[in-house]
Design a protein around this motif. Sequence first.
Motif, PDB file in Angstrom:
ATOM      1  N   GLN A  62      34.662  46.992  39.351  1.00  0.00           N
ATOM      2  CA  GLN A  62      35.904  47.672  38.957  1.00  0.00           C
ATOM      3  C   GLN A  62      37.104  46.773  39.228  1.00  0.00           C
ATOM      4  O   GLN A  62      38.025  46.690  38.410  1.00  0.00           O
ATOM      5  N   LYS A  63      37.067  46.082  40.350  1.00  0.00           N
ATOM      6  CA  LYS A  63      38.152  45.167  40.694  1.00  0.00           C
ATOM      7  C   LYS A  63      38.195  43.993  39.718  1.00  0.00           C
ATOM      8  O   LYS A  63      39.273  43.491  39.385  1.00  0.00           O
ATOM      9  N   ALA A  64      37.023  43.562  39.246  1.00  0.00           N
ATOM     10  CA  ALA A  64      36.941  42.424  38.322  1.00  0.00           C
ATOM     11  C   ALA A  64      37.634  42.701  36.998  1.00  0.00           C
ATOM     12  O   ALA A  64      37.955  41.763  36.258  1.00  0.00           O
ATOM     13  N   PHE A  65      37.880  43.977  36.693  1.00  0.00           N
ATOM     14  CA  PHE A  65      38.527  44.329  35.427  1.00  0.00           C
ATOM     15  C   PHE A  65      39.869  45.035  35.646  1.00  0.00           C
ATOM     16  O   PHE A  65      40.365  45.715  34.748  1.00  0.00           O
ATOM     17  N   THR A  66      40.438  44.868  36.815  1.00  0.00           N
ATOM     18  CA  THR A  66      41.735  45.465  37.111  1.00  0.00           C
ATOM     19  C   THR A  66      42.840  44.420  36.976  1.00  0.00           C
ATOM     20  O   THR A  66      42.842  43.419  37.695  1.00  0.00           O
ATOM     21  N   HIS A  67      43.743  44.644  36.058  1.00  0.00           N
ATOM     22  CA  HIS A  67      44.842  43.713  35.799  1.00  0.00           C
ATOM     23  C   HIS A  67      45.943  43.902  36.838  1.00  0.00           C
ATOM     24  O   HIS A  67      46.147  44.999  37.351  1.00  0.00           O
ATOM     25  N   ARG A  68      46.664  42.838  37.124  1.00  0.00           N
ATOM     26  CA  ARG A  68      47.713  42.902  38.149  1.00  0.00           C
ATOM     27  C   ARG A  68      48.833  43.872  37.778  1.00  0.00           C
ATOM     28  O   ARG A  68      49.551  44.360  38.653  1.00  0.00           O
ATOM     29  N   SER A  69      48.985  44.204  36.493  1.00  0.00           N
ATOM     30  CA  SER A  69      50.049  45.117  36.058  1.00  0.00           C
ATOM     31  C   SER A  69      49.859  46.531  36.604  1.00  0.00           C
ATOM     32  O   SER A  69      50.795  47.321  36.623  1.00  0.00           O
ATOM     33  N   THR A  70      48.638  46.850  37.068  1.00  0.00           N
ATOM     34  CA  THR A  70      48.401  48.181  37.645  1.00  0.00           C
ATOM     35  C   THR A  70      49.060  48.328  39.018  1.00  0.00           C
ATOM     36  O   THR A  70      49.261  49.454  39.492  1.00  0.00           O
ATOM     37  N   ASN A  71      49.365  47.178  39.643  1.00  0.00           N
ATOM     38  CA  ASN A  71      49.999  47.166  40.980  1.00  0.00           C
ATOM     39  C   ASN A  71      49.178  47.902  42.043  1.00  0.00           C
ATOM     40  O   ASN A  71      49.728  48.487  42.984  1.00  0.00           O
TER      41      ASN A  71
ATOM     42  N   MET B  48      45.019  44.517  44.469  1.00  0.00           N
ATOM     43  CA  MET B  48      43.682  44.842  43.949  1.00  0.00           C
ATOM     44  C   MET B  48      43.651  44.489  42.465  1.00  0.00           C
ATOM     45  O   MET B  48      43.960  45.315  41.612  1.00  0.00           O
ATOM     46  N   ASN B  49      43.318  43.231  42.159  1.00  0.00           N
ATOM     47  CA  ASN B  49      43.160  42.816  40.767  1.00  0.00           C
ATOM     48  C   ASN B  49      42.119  41.707  40.688  1.00  0.00           C
ATOM     49  O   ASN B  49      41.573  41.278  41.716  1.00  0.00           O
ATOM     50  N   TYR B  50      41.866  41.234  39.483  1.00  0.00           N
ATOM     51  CA  TYR B  50      40.743  40.314  39.281  1.00  0.00           C
ATOM     52  C   TYR B  50      41.045  38.849  39.628  1.00  0.00           C
ATOM     53  O   TYR B  50      40.144  38.004  39.592  1.00  0.00           O
ATOM     54  N   GLU B  51      42.270  38.509  39.979  1.00  0.00           N
ATOM     55  CA  GLU B  51      42.651  37.105  40.072  1.00  0.00           C
ATOM     56  C   GLU B  51      41.891  36.334  41.158  1.00  0.00           C
ATOM     57  O   GLU B  51      41.487  35.190  40.950  1.00  0.00           O
ATOM     58  N   ARG B  52      41.679  36.933  42.315  1.00  0.00           N
ATOM     59  CA  ARG B  52      40.927  36.254  43.372  1.00  0.00           C
ATOM     60  C   ARG B  52      39.449  36.140  42.997  1.00  0.00           C
ATOM     61  O   ARG B  52      38.802  35.124  43.284  1.00  0.00           O
TER      62      ARG B  52
ATOM     63  N   PHE C 216      39.035  33.217  40.680  1.00  0.00           N
ATOM     64  CA  PHE C 216      38.959  31.963  41.427  1.00  0.00           C
ATOM     65  C   PHE C 216      37.548  31.733  41.971  1.00  0.00           C
ATOM     66  O   PHE C 216      36.978  30.641  41.848  1.00  0.00           O
ATOM     67  N   LEU C 217      36.971  32.770  42.559  1.00  0.00           N
ATOM     68  CA  LEU C 217      35.629  32.664  43.125  1.00  0.00           C
ATOM     69  C   LEU C 217      34.591  32.428  42.031  1.00  0.00           C
ATOM     70  O   LEU C 217      33.702  31.580  42.169  1.00  0.00           O
ATOM     71  N   GLY C 218      34.711  33.174  40.935  1.00  0.00           N
ATOM     72  CA  GLY C 218      33.771  33.032  39.833  1.00  0.00           C
ATOM     73  C   GLY C 218      33.811  31.647  39.204  1.00  0.00           C
ATOM     74  O   GLY C 218      32.772  31.090  38.818  1.00  0.00           O
ATOM     75  N   ASP C 219      34.996  31.081  39.106  1.00  0.00           N
ATOM     76  CA  ASP C 219      35.156  29.729  38.575  1.00  0.00           C
ATOM     77  C   ASP C 219      34.383  28.725  39.422  1.00  0.00           C
ATOM     78  O   ASP C 219      33.680  27.849  38.901  1.00  0.00           O
TER      79      ASP C 219
ATOM     80  N   ILE D  42      38.385  37.134  32.832  1.00  0.00           N
ATOM     81  CA  ILE D  42      37.587  38.258  33.326  1.00  0.00           C
ATOM     82  C   ILE D  42      36.091  37.929  33.336  1.00  0.00           C
ATOM     83  O   ILE D  42      35.325  38.512  34.105  1.00  0.00           O
ATOM     84  N   PHE D  43      35.681  36.970  32.492  1.00  0.00           N
ATOM     85  CA  PHE D  43      34.291  36.511  32.570  1.00  0.00           C
ATOM     86  C   PHE D  43      34.050  35.843  33.923  1.00  0.00           C
ATOM     87  O   PHE D  43      33.038  36.100  34.586  1.00  0.00           O
ATOM     88  N   GLU D  44      34.997  35.015  34.359  1.00  0.00           N
ATOM     89  CA  GLU D  44      34.878  34.371  35.671  1.00  0.00           C
ATOM     90  C   GLU D  44      34.963  35.407  36.787  1.00  0.00           C
ATOM     91  O   GLU D  44      34.243  35.303  37.790  1.00  0.00           O
ATOM     92  N   ALA D  45      35.837  36.402  36.614  1.00  0.00           N
ATOM     93  CA  ALA D  45      35.956  37.458  37.633  1.00  0.00           C
ATOM     94  C   ALA D  45      34.648  38.234  37.764  1.00  0.00           C
ATOM     95  O   ALA D  45      34.249  38.620  38.869  1.00  0.00           O
TER      96      ALA D  45
END
Length: 247
Positions: free
Chosen positions: A38-47, A56-60, A63-66, A132-135
Amino acid sequence: MKILKNIFKNSRSNEDGIFFGEIQNIIGFKPSSIQYYQKAFTHRSTNKMDFKGNPMNYERLEFLGDAMLSAVIAAYLYNQVPTGDEGYLTKMRSKIVSREHLNELGRDLNLIRFVESKVPTQHFGENIHGNIFEALIGAIFLDKGYDYCQKFIHKCVIIPYVDIAKLEGKVISYKSLLIEWCQKEKKSFNYDVFDDNGIDGQKYFGVKLSIDNKVISKARATSKKKAEEKASQRAYFVFQEMIDHKQ
């Protein structure tokens, strides 16, 4: 009020159940902790924030998935091409994990349908698919560990898309290739970028690419980067025989 709460709870539960099933179909095994996905598909705009006040968004996870994708692909190439030196292996890995290829993988799986965001999906940049594929890979690693992560990458990336022979001839960036060739051959080069707005009101950039003070190609696109790449590709075809001979 109690009835309304139960209806909402059942609705939320149904949505989570559908998401769980969809994710299981994509990754090929049963998730242990759906929260990672669920976190992997949460955009930062949700705040959204966790209980510690962390975003709580997919950005970290991206990074890990990459990092995990790069490690798995590196190990695969190391084993598959025992004669490849460091430079060769690095180039091949770059071709597999290029932003263009990751975006293609994300689109093929239609991952964008899962994204929770306050921004309309049509306003996302093209790189959202690869991000989001990397997330998702990052979520798999946290949920199930390296072995499952490796299995997913083999199933979704290596088996359907990685062909060593074809990749050897694939060009990721014509600009990088052309600059590298010019530097080896001691040729001067210059990208003359200028505004080139059209009658449709859309902002464009024009590029004139000169090599040894001679204009070799011109291009026009909606960004400087795209215009330079397009001009580089056209110049590559002018010098293709000489460039390929040096590869």
